[in-house]
Write a protein that holds these residues in place. Structure first.
Motif, PDB file in Angstrom:
ATOM      1  N   THR A 239       2.331  -5.510   4.185  1.00  8.48           N
ATOM      2  CA  THR A 239       1.902  -6.314   4.883  1.00  8.48           C
ATOM      3  C   THR A 239       1.743  -7.809   4.674  1.00  8.48           C
ATOM      4  OG1 THR A 239       0.372  -4.623   5.731  1.00  8.48           O
ATOM      5  CG2 THR A 239      -0.324  -6.853   6.496  1.00  8.48           C
ATOM      6  N   PHE A 240       2.604  -8.585   5.320  1.00 11.36           N
ATOM      7  CA  PHE A 240       2.757 -10.238   5.045  1.00 11.36           C
ATOM      8  C   PHE A 240       1.642 -10.691   5.777  1.00 11.36           C
ATOM      9  CE2 PHE A 240       7.123  -8.614   4.330  1.00 11.36           C
ATOM     10  CZ  PHE A 240       7.481  -9.340   3.110  1.00 11.36           C
ATOM     11  N   THR A 241       0.912 -11.772   5.555  1.00 12.19           N
ATOM     12  CA  THR A 241      -0.052 -12.544   6.153  1.00 12.19           C
ATOM     13  C   THR A 241       0.363 -13.888   5.771  1.00 12.19           C
ATOM     14  OG1 THR A 241      -1.595 -12.070   4.424  1.00 12.19           O
ATOM     15  CG2 THR A 241      -1.518 -10.713   6.471  1.00 12.19           C
ATOM     16  N   GLY A 242      -0.277 -14.802   6.791  1.00 11.19           N
ATOM     17  CA  GLY A 242      -0.136 -16.219   6.502  1.00 11.19           C
ATOM     18  C   GLY A 242       1.131 -16.902   6.381  1.00 11.19           C
ATOM     19  N   ILE A 243       2.089 -16.530   7.153  1.00  8.19           N
ATOM     20  CA  ILE A 243       3.584 -17.235   7.045  1.00  8.19           C
ATOM     21  C   ILE A 243       3.402 -18.218   7.938  1.00  8.19           C
ATOM     22  CG2 ILE A 243       6.110 -16.772   7.323  1.00  8.19           C
ATOM     23  CD1 ILE A 243       5.714 -13.970   6.284  1.00  8.19           C
TER      24      ILE A 243
ATOM     25  N   VAL B 242      -1.919  -0.623  -3.743  1.00  5.67           N
ATOM     26  CA  VAL B 242      -0.986  -0.561  -5.090  1.00  5.67           C
ATOM     27  C   VAL B 242      -0.759  -2.013  -5.585  1.00  5.67           C
ATOM     28  CG1 VAL B 242       1.054  -0.197  -6.157  1.00  5.67           C
ATOM     29  CG2 VAL B 242       0.094   1.395  -4.497  1.00  5.67           C
ATOM     30  N   VAL B 243      -0.595  -2.941  -4.774  1.00  2.00           N
ATOM     31  CA  VAL B 243      -0.397  -4.332  -5.087  1.00  2.00           C
ATOM     32  C   VAL B 243      -1.478  -5.191  -4.133  1.00  2.00           C
ATOM     33  CG1 VAL B 243       1.012  -6.669  -5.102  1.00  2.00           C
ATOM     34  CG2 VAL B 243       1.915  -4.373  -5.691  1.00  2.00           C
ATOM     35  N   THR B 244      -2.506  -5.842  -4.681  1.00  2.00           N
ATOM     36  CA  THR B 244      -3.421  -6.565  -3.936  1.00  2.00           C
ATOM     37  C   THR B 244      -2.759  -7.847  -3.546  1.00  2.00           C
ATOM     38  OG1 THR B 244      -4.153  -7.499  -6.019  1.00  2.00           O
ATOM     39  CG2 THR B 244      -5.242  -5.582  -5.064  1.00  2.00           C
TER      40      THR B 244
ATOM     41  N   GLN C   2       0.968  -1.160   0.118  1.00  2.00           N
ATOM     42  CA  GLN C   2      -0.171   0.042   0.035  1.00  2.00           C
ATOM     43  C   GLN C   2       0.990   1.215  -0.101  1.00  2.00           C
ATOM     44  OE1 GLN C   2      -2.027  -1.257   3.575  1.00  2.00           O
ATOM     45  NE2 GLN C   2      -4.227  -1.122   2.397  1.00  2.00           N
ATOM     46  N   ARG C   3       0.227   2.303  -0.705  1.00  2.00           N
ATOM     47  CA  ARG C   3       0.866   3.733  -0.572  1.00  2.00           C
ATOM     48  C   ARG C   3       0.225   4.425   0.583  1.00  2.00           C
ATOM     49  NH1 ARG C   3      -0.629   6.837  -5.308  1.00  2.00           N
ATOM     50  NH2 ARG C   3      -2.310   7.229  -4.073  1.00  2.00           N
ATOM     51  N   VAL C   4       0.984   5.026   1.432  1.00  2.00           N
ATOM     52  CA  VAL C   4       0.267   5.716   2.621  1.00  2.00           C
ATOM     53  C   VAL C   4       0.613   7.341   1.988  1.00  2.00           C
ATOM     54  CG1 VAL C   4       0.051   6.327   5.076  1.00  2.00           C
ATOM     55  CG2 VAL C   4       0.355   3.947   4.089  1.00  2.00           C
TER      56      VAL C   4
END
Length: 201
Positions: free
Chosen positions: A95-99, A62-64, A52-54
């Motif tokens: 944001t990394f998820t599910g690692i 920006v990247v889903t 995301q761009r903040v």
């Protein structure tokens, strides 16, 4: 660094600032101090990331959700923030998820485990402990599902902290193993503008 519930240590490596149109790398490096230190790609479920761009109070994706890359001991994202999308002073938020890091003990299920149930059967439950995070998976559902061990009912039966969403069968090599999850992990980087070229005549 962060140490997860399963003893896996995570170090985060990423740029504090990055110029537009320059490639940066956001890396999560995993170690197993209680084992052989290394964490192989076979042990890593790299999960996904969102970029995301903040800008001030506004956040734009920006990247889903996209699969993160992995190598031995590492989950990472390489990205080049384009000048057309980012301005000086913006933030990149990844944001990394599910690692999930799979570890030992690990054992095959000795019976099929149907969706909607929380009980699984194994040859020997003594290798697990109540409260331990585990990952249940088979060849049809490679990422599997994460739970904690709610109770050890008998020498061959475990009750998990939730009901399975999928069927896991011995024919598909259903397995349960100790795991460590890292979810979510957020990294931010400041964007600076590329210096303009000056033509002197």
């Amino acid at each position: 660094s962060i140490t997860g519930s399963g003893g896996i240590t995570l170090n985060r490596s990423f740029p504090e600032t990055l110029e537009e149109d320059v490639t940066g790398s956001w890396r999560l490096e995993f170690y197993d101090p209680s084992g052989d230190l290394s964490v192989s790609t076979a042990e890593i479920l790299p999960g996904t990331y969102v970029l995301q761009r903040v800008r001030g109070t506004s956040t734009t994706t920006v990247v889903t959700s996209t699969a993160a890359s992995e190598a031995a001991g590492v989950v990472y994202v390489d990205y080049t923030p384009p000048d057309a999308t980012f301005d000086n002073g913006d933030l990149i938020k990844i944001t990394f998820t599910g690692i999930v890091i799979r570890g030992t003990p690990t054992t095959a299920l000795t019976g099929n485990a149907a969706s909607g149930q929380a009980v699984v059967t194994v040859a020997d439950t003594s290798i697990f402990t109540v409260g331990q995070e585990v990952n249940v998976y088979d060849t049809n559902t490679a990422n599997g599902e994460r739970f904690t061990v709610l109770s050890i009912d008998t020498s061959t039966r475990l009750t998990l902290s939730g009901n399975l969403a999928t069927n896991y069968t011995t024919a598909n090599s259903a397995t349960i193993c100790k795991s460590t999850s890292f979810d979510p992990i957020v990294l931010t980087t400041n964007i600076t503008a590329v210096a303009d070229s000056v033509l002197v005549t």
